[in-house]
Design a protein around this motif. Structure first.
Motif, PDB file in Angstrom:
ATOM      1  N   PHE A   1       8.225   9.263   5.329  1.00  0.00           N
ATOM      2  CA  PHE A   1       9.066   9.740   6.422  1.00  0.00           C
ATOM      3  C   PHE A   1       9.158  11.267   6.381  1.00  0.00           C
ATOM      4  O   PHE A   1       9.571  11.829   5.360  1.00  0.00           O
ATOM      5  CB  PHE A   1      10.474   9.149   6.326  1.00  0.00           C
ATOM      6  N   PRO A   2       8.819  11.957   7.480  1.00  0.00           N
ATOM      7  CA  PRO A   2       8.970  13.417   7.496  1.00  0.00           C
ATOM      8  C   PRO A   2      10.439  13.819   7.618  1.00  0.00           C
ATOM      9  O   PRO A   2      11.300  12.988   7.923  1.00  0.00           O
ATOM     10  CB  PRO A   2       8.172  13.838   8.738  1.00  0.00           C
ATOM     11  N   ARG A   3      10.710  15.089   7.404  1.00  0.00           N
ATOM     12  CA  ARG A   3      12.080  15.590   7.413  1.00  0.00           C
ATOM     13  C   ARG A   3      12.772  15.353   8.754  1.00  0.00           C
ATOM     14  O   ARG A   3      13.951  15.004   8.801  1.00  0.00           O
ATOM     15  CB  ARG A   3      12.068  17.079   7.076  1.00  0.00           C
ATOM     16  N   VAL A   4      12.043  15.519   9.859  1.00  0.00           N
ATOM     17  CA  VAL A   4      12.676  15.343  11.166  1.00  0.00           C
ATOM     18  C   VAL A   4      13.138  13.902  11.357  1.00  0.00           C
ATOM     19  O   VAL A   4      14.174  13.637  11.986  1.00  0.00           O
ATOM     20  CB  VAL A   4      11.710  15.772  12.299  1.00  0.00           C
ATOM     21  N   VAL A   5      12.404  12.934  10.789  1.00  0.00           N
ATOM     22  CA  VAL A   5      12.822  11.533  10.880  1.00  0.00           C
ATOM     23  C   VAL A   5      14.087  11.300  10.056  1.00  0.00           C
ATOM     24  O   VAL A   5      15.016  10.612  10.503  1.00  0.00           O
ATOM     25  CB  VAL A   5      11.685  10.602  10.405  1.00  0.00           C
ATOM     26  N   ILE A   6      14.140  11.894   8.871  1.00  0.00           N
ATOM     27  CA  ILE A   6      15.339  11.745   8.041  1.00  0.00           C
ATOM     28  C   ILE A   6      16.553  12.334   8.748  1.00  0.00           C
ATOM     29  O   ILE A   6      17.653  11.774   8.715  1.00  0.00           O
ATOM     30  CB  ILE A   6      15.136  12.416   6.670  1.00  0.00           C
ATOM     31  N   ASP A   7      16.365  13.472   9.439  1.00  0.00           N
ATOM     32  CA  ASP A   7      17.472  14.080  10.198  1.00  0.00           C
ATOM     33  C   ASP A   7      17.945  13.147  11.310  1.00  0.00           C
ATOM     34  O   ASP A   7      19.153  12.992  11.541  1.00  0.00           O
ATOM     35  CB  ASP A   7      17.025  15.417  10.795  1.00  0.00           C
ATOM     36  N   ALA A   8      16.987  12.517  12.011  1.00  0.00           N
ATOM     37  CA  ALA A   8      17.361  11.585  13.084  1.00  0.00           C
ATOM     38  C   ALA A   8      18.104  10.384  12.523  1.00  0.00           C
ATOM     39  O   ALA A   8      19.121   9.940  13.078  1.00  0.00           O
ATOM     40  CB  ALA A   8      16.110  11.136  13.847  1.00  0.00           C
ATOM     41  N   LEU A   9      17.608   9.835  11.401  1.00  0.00           N
ATOM     42  CA  LEU A   9      18.267   8.682  10.797  1.00  0.00           C
ATOM     43  C   LEU A   9      19.670   9.041  10.320  1.00  0.00           C
ATOM     44  O   LEU A   9      20.600   8.232  10.429  1.00  0.00           O
ATOM     45  CB  LEU A   9      17.427   8.165   9.631  1.00  0.00           C
ATOM     46  N   ALA A  10      19.830  10.261   9.778  1.00  0.00           N
ATOM     47  CA  ALA A  10      21.159  10.693   9.341  1.00  0.00           C
ATOM     48  C   ALA A  10      22.118  10.753  10.517  1.00  0.00           C
ATOM     49  O   ALA A  10      23.306  10.392  10.395  1.00  0.00           O
ATOM     50  CB  ALA A  10      21.065  12.048   8.651  1.00  0.00           C
ATOM     51  N   ALA A  11      21.624  11.195  11.679  1.00  0.00           N
ATOM     52  CA  ALA A  11      22.474  11.232  12.875  1.00  0.00           C
ATOM     53  C   ALA A  11      22.869   9.825  13.308  1.00  0.00           C
ATOM     54  O   ALA A  11      24.029   9.575  13.676  1.00  0.00           O
ATOM     55  CB  ALA A  11      21.740  11.953  14.009  1.00  0.00           C
ATOM     56  N   PHE A  12      21.924   8.883  13.269  1.00  0.00           N
ATOM     57  CA  PHE A  12      22.243   7.505  13.625  1.00  0.00           C
ATOM     58  C   PHE A  12      23.262   6.915  12.648  1.00  0.00           C
ATOM     59  O   PHE A  12      24.181   6.190  13.050  1.00  0.00           O
ATOM     60  CB  PHE A  12      20.979   6.653  13.636  1.00  0.00           C
ATOM     61  N   ALA A  13      23.073   7.196  11.357  1.00  0.00           N
ATOM     62  CA  ALA A  13      24.015   6.687  10.360  1.00  0.00           C
ATOM     63  C   ALA A  13      25.405   7.248  10.599  1.00  0.00           C
ATOM     64  O   ALA A  13      26.418   6.537  10.452  1.00  0.00           O
ATOM     65  CB  ALA A  13      23.530   7.042   8.953  1.00  0.00           C
ATOM     66  N   ALA A  14      25.486   8.527  10.981  1.00  0.00           N
ATOM     67  CA  ALA A  14      26.792   9.127  11.283  1.00  0.00           C
ATOM     68  C   ALA A  14      27.438   8.443  12.482  1.00  0.00           C
ATOM     69  O   ALA A  14      28.658   8.218  12.500  1.00  0.00           O
ATOM     70  CB  ALA A  14      26.632  10.622  11.548  1.00  0.00           C
ATOM     71  N   GLN A  15      26.625   8.092  13.492  1.00  0.00           N
ATOM     72  CA  GLN A  15      27.183   7.390  14.655  1.00  0.00           C
ATOM     73  C   GLN A  15      27.683   6.003  14.268  1.00  0.00           C
ATOM     74  O   GLN A  15      28.703   5.538  14.790  1.00  0.00           O
ATOM     75  CB  GLN A  15      26.121   7.284  15.750  1.00  0.00           C
ATOM     76  N   ALA A  16      26.956   5.336  13.369  1.00  0.00           N
ATOM     77  CA  ALA A  16      27.423   4.025  12.908  1.00  0.00           C
ATOM     78  C   ALA A  16      28.766   4.164  12.193  1.00  0.00           C
ATOM     79  O   ALA A  16      29.662   3.325  12.362  1.00  0.00           O
ATOM     80  CB  ALA A  16      26.386   3.395  11.975  1.00  0.00           C
ATOM     81  N   ALA A  17      28.922   5.223  11.400  1.00  0.00           N
ATOM     82  CA  ALA A  17      30.196   5.448  10.706  1.00  0.00           C
ATOM     83  C   ALA A  17      31.320   5.679  11.706  1.00  0.00           C
ATOM     84  O   ALA A  17      32.441   5.175  11.542  1.00  0.00           O
ATOM     85  CB  ALA A  17      30.069   6.638   9.762  1.00  0.00           C
ATOM     86  N   VAL A  18      31.026   6.438  12.767  1.00  0.00           N
ATOM     87  CA  VAL A  18      32.034   6.672  13.811  1.00  0.00           C
ATOM     88  C   VAL A  18      32.405   5.364  14.503  1.00  0.00           C
ATOM     89  O   VAL A  18      33.586   5.092  14.772  1.00  0.00           O
ATOM     90  CB  VAL A  18      31.509   7.697  14.841  1.00  0.00           C
ATOM     91  N   ALA A  19      31.403   4.535  14.783  1.00  0.00           N
ATOM     92  CA  ALA A  19      31.669   3.247  15.442  1.00  0.00           C
ATOM     93  C   ALA A  19      32.575   2.373  14.577  1.00  0.00           C
ATOM     94  O   ALA A  19      33.507   1.732  15.078  1.00  0.00           O
ATOM     95  CB  ALA A  19      30.357   2.520  15.730  1.00  0.00           C
ATOM     96  N   LEU A  20      32.312   2.339  13.268  1.00  0.00           N
ATOM     97  CA  LEU A  20      33.151   1.547  12.365  1.00  0.00           C
ATOM     98  C   LEU A  20      34.570   2.106  12.314  1.00  0.00           C
ATOM     99  O   LEU A  20      35.551   1.349  12.304  1.00  0.00           O
ATOM    100  CB  LEU A  20      32.537   1.524  10.968  1.00  0.00           C
ATOM    101  N   GLU A  21      34.676   3.440  12.285  1.00  0.00           N
ATOM    102  CA  GLU A  21      36.001   4.068  12.237  1.00  0.00           C
ATOM    103  C   GLU A  21      36.787   3.772  13.517  1.00  0.00           C
ATOM    104  O   GLU A  21      37.968   3.430  13.469  1.00  0.00           O
ATOM    105  CB  GLU A  21      35.834   5.580  12.051  1.00  0.00           C
ATOM    106  N   LEU A  22      36.116   3.896  14.673  1.00  0.00           N
ATOM    107  CA  LEU A  22      36.787   3.600  15.935  1.00  0.00           C
ATOM    108  C   LEU A  22      37.207   2.141  16.022  1.00  0.00           C
ATOM    109  O   LEU A  22      38.291   1.813  16.506  1.00  0.00           O
ATOM    110  CB  LEU A  22      35.863   3.956  17.104  1.00  0.00           C
TER     111      LEU A  22
END
Length: 541
Positions: free
Chosen positions: A307-328
């Motif tokens: 996985f290149p760095r840009v993919v890891i950055d995208a996945l980190a953003a998705f993971a952050a959104q999942a955390a927000v969804a769980l918090e909400l």
């Protein structure tokens, strides 16, 4: 000289015929073999760790590649070009002291030409050519041609890499919009997490994706909430310990854990089956250090690019959104629970201040009437009826007071959520994917008789069964029945198309394993139309 220019021009045009990076790299390898008249050619892409992360070949058949096994990582002559990126030409590879030999089933190779490939002045990889056709060795002229090709190919490689990155960022933006829409519209957490896993798998070009959160009743385990890709059937609802896995490390550290070869790592994957098929893997925490609520894990097949760095950055953003969804979702749940508590408190006050007082006043009036009737000899029967009515009113007042106490919130520790409530929640969550709400019927003292471990299995079995119906059955009606007695029996029936004879049974096998662990059975009957699944386990008396 004119012939060399024509050969190079044709080679450069061939390399730059497509925008995708993977296709460009394969054309570079094949074109280098053609220019130098080599029987075999390879391009080793250098990873962030300074070793070969991707190895593309020309001249080897698929059968030969499988027989040779894992691609090289950069030892011997291949590593020499990584450590010293200057062209290397040898008449006989085996005679060089830096050579480490070939693995089993590797075809014999003699002459060797290695040329580094740089992009923007930084090492990108190395071209390796072996076995000059005709049995001779590579000449200085061959070396100059390949060097010129490598110089020209660097532009095509950089353009292709920029194209791939732009395409990936476009997919990232679309996925981000879809997940944000679901979060803002208040979709249930299960749907949001499922969307996160699907978008992550697509953006990362992954073969499998698993999203797990901390288990409700076992905070030392992760529970799979969404799983996609081959080998993940039947994983939703399963538990994995928070130790010894990539997911556990990402959860504990609160930062991404990335590897190019999970199959050779002693840390096992969270739940991919079999784990030996997973090569590049990334595990990303949902939330930061100290506030991690779960882990998003994606993996590619063994032998595919990391996985290149840009993919890891995208996945980190998705993971952050999942955390927000769980918090909400947790905040919405708290708000709904507070609203219920307030409503119960209001009902309790109304019952106490209005209903009980009126019943008490009515009882006093009837007692007075009863005393007057007792003074009349011809009204004895009426006095007895009035007395019984007063007694009934007293019992009603006692029952209402018991109800009021039940409506008031507990001041002790939070009670475990009952099995009935959990099953209702699962049915409600499945209604979004099904397009309708399944019929649910429960009989017997479910919350009392079913022990917590069995209850956890029941919830997981129901979730998987309803997920299978939503994905495969095309049903218009679904019925769920749970009966608790000497055994606990969960029956899920639908009017869909039934199970094809050649369908994969991995998901059902997981449900059967759960039953066998508890000494029970699983039966599945296919009708026309529909399917009935019966999961039965004994209850200890």
């Amino acid at each position: 000289m004119t012939d060399d220019v024509d050969v190079l021009l044709e080679a450069v045009l061939s390399v730059g015929r497509g925008p995708e990076l993977e296709g460009t790299l394969h054309r570079v390898v094949q074109t280098a073999a053609d220019v130098a008249d080599a029987r075999y050619a390879a391009l080793g892409i250098i990873g962030e760790d300074g070793r070969i992360a991707q190895f593309l070949t020309a001249g080897l058949s698929e059968e030969e590649i499988r027989a040779i096994g894992p691609y090289p990582r950069g030892r011997g002559l291949l590593g020499e070009l990584i450590r010293h990126p200057v062209p290397l030409r040898l008449p006989d590879m085996s005679a060089d002291p830096r050579s480490v030999g070939f693995p089993a089933h590797h075809p014999p190779m003699r002459s060797f030409l290695g040329v580094p490939l740089q992009v923007h002045g930084r090492p990108f990889g190395n071209l390796y050519l072996t076995d000059k056709r005709g049995g001779g060795e590579f000449s200085p002229h061959d070396q100059r041609l390949v060097e010129a090709l490598a110089s020209a190919a660097s532009v095509a490689v950089e353009n292709s890499r920029l194209y791939d990155e732009a395409t990936l960022r476009e997919r990232w933006a679309r996925g981000n919009d879809e997940i944000s829409r679901r979060v803002l519209e208040g979709d249930p957490p299960e749907l949001v997490l499922d969307a996160v896993a699907q978008e992550a798998m697509q953006v990362a070009g992954a073969d499998v994706a698993v999203l797990a959160t901390v288990a409700v009743d076992q905070d030392d385990h992760l529970q799979v909430r969404s799983a996609h890709g081959p080998g993940t059937e039947g994983l939703v609802g399963t538990l994995a310990p928070l130790e010894g896995t990539f997911a556990a490390e990402a959860y504990a550290a609160g930062r991404p854990v990335v590897t190019h070869d999970a199959a050779s790592d002693r840390r096992q994957t969270i739940s991919f089956n079999p784990p030996s098929v997973v090569g590049p893997l990334a595990a990303l925490p949902l939330g930061g250090p100290g506030r991690t609520s779960g882990v998003l894990t994606v993996g590619r097949r063994l032998g595919t690019p990391p996985f290149p760095r840009v993919v890891i950055d995208a996945l980190a953003a998705f993971a952050a959104q999942a955390a927000v969804a769980l918090e909400l979702a947790e905040r919405r749940h708290d708000a709904e629970r507070l609203a219920v508590v307030r409503d119960r408190d209001r009902i309790a006050r109304d019952l106490h201040d209005l209903a009980i007082q009126r019943l008490y006043a009515t009882g006093l009036s009837l007692e007075g009437v009863g005393r007057r009737l007792q003074d009349r000899s011809d009204a004895t029967a009426d006095a007895e009826r009035v007395g019984r009515a007063v007694t009934d009113l007293d019992e009603t007042i006692s029952l209402i007071r018991t109800t009021i106490r039940g409506l008031q919130p507990s001041t002790g520790t939070v009670r475990r959520v009952g099995l009935r409530a959990r099953l209702v929640a699962e049915v409600d969550a499945a209604s979004h994917a099904l397009g309708f709400t399944p019929a649910l019927h429960m009989a017997g003292p479910v919350d009392t008789l079913v022990p917590p471990p069995t209850a956890d299995h029941l919830v997981a079995v129901l979730r998987e069964a309803l997920s299978n119906v939503a994905r495969h059955a095309g049903a218009q009606r679904v019925g769920v029945e749970l009966v608790a007695g000497d055994d606990v029996v969960l029956t899920v029936s639908d009017d869909g198309r039934g199970i094809p004879a050649d369908a994969r049974r991995s998901g059902l096998a997981n449900l059967e394993r759960r039953a066998l662990e508890l000494g029970g059975t699983l039966t599945v009957a296919s009708a026309r139309p529909g399917t009935t699944l019966c999961w039965r386990v004994p209850l200890d008396g």
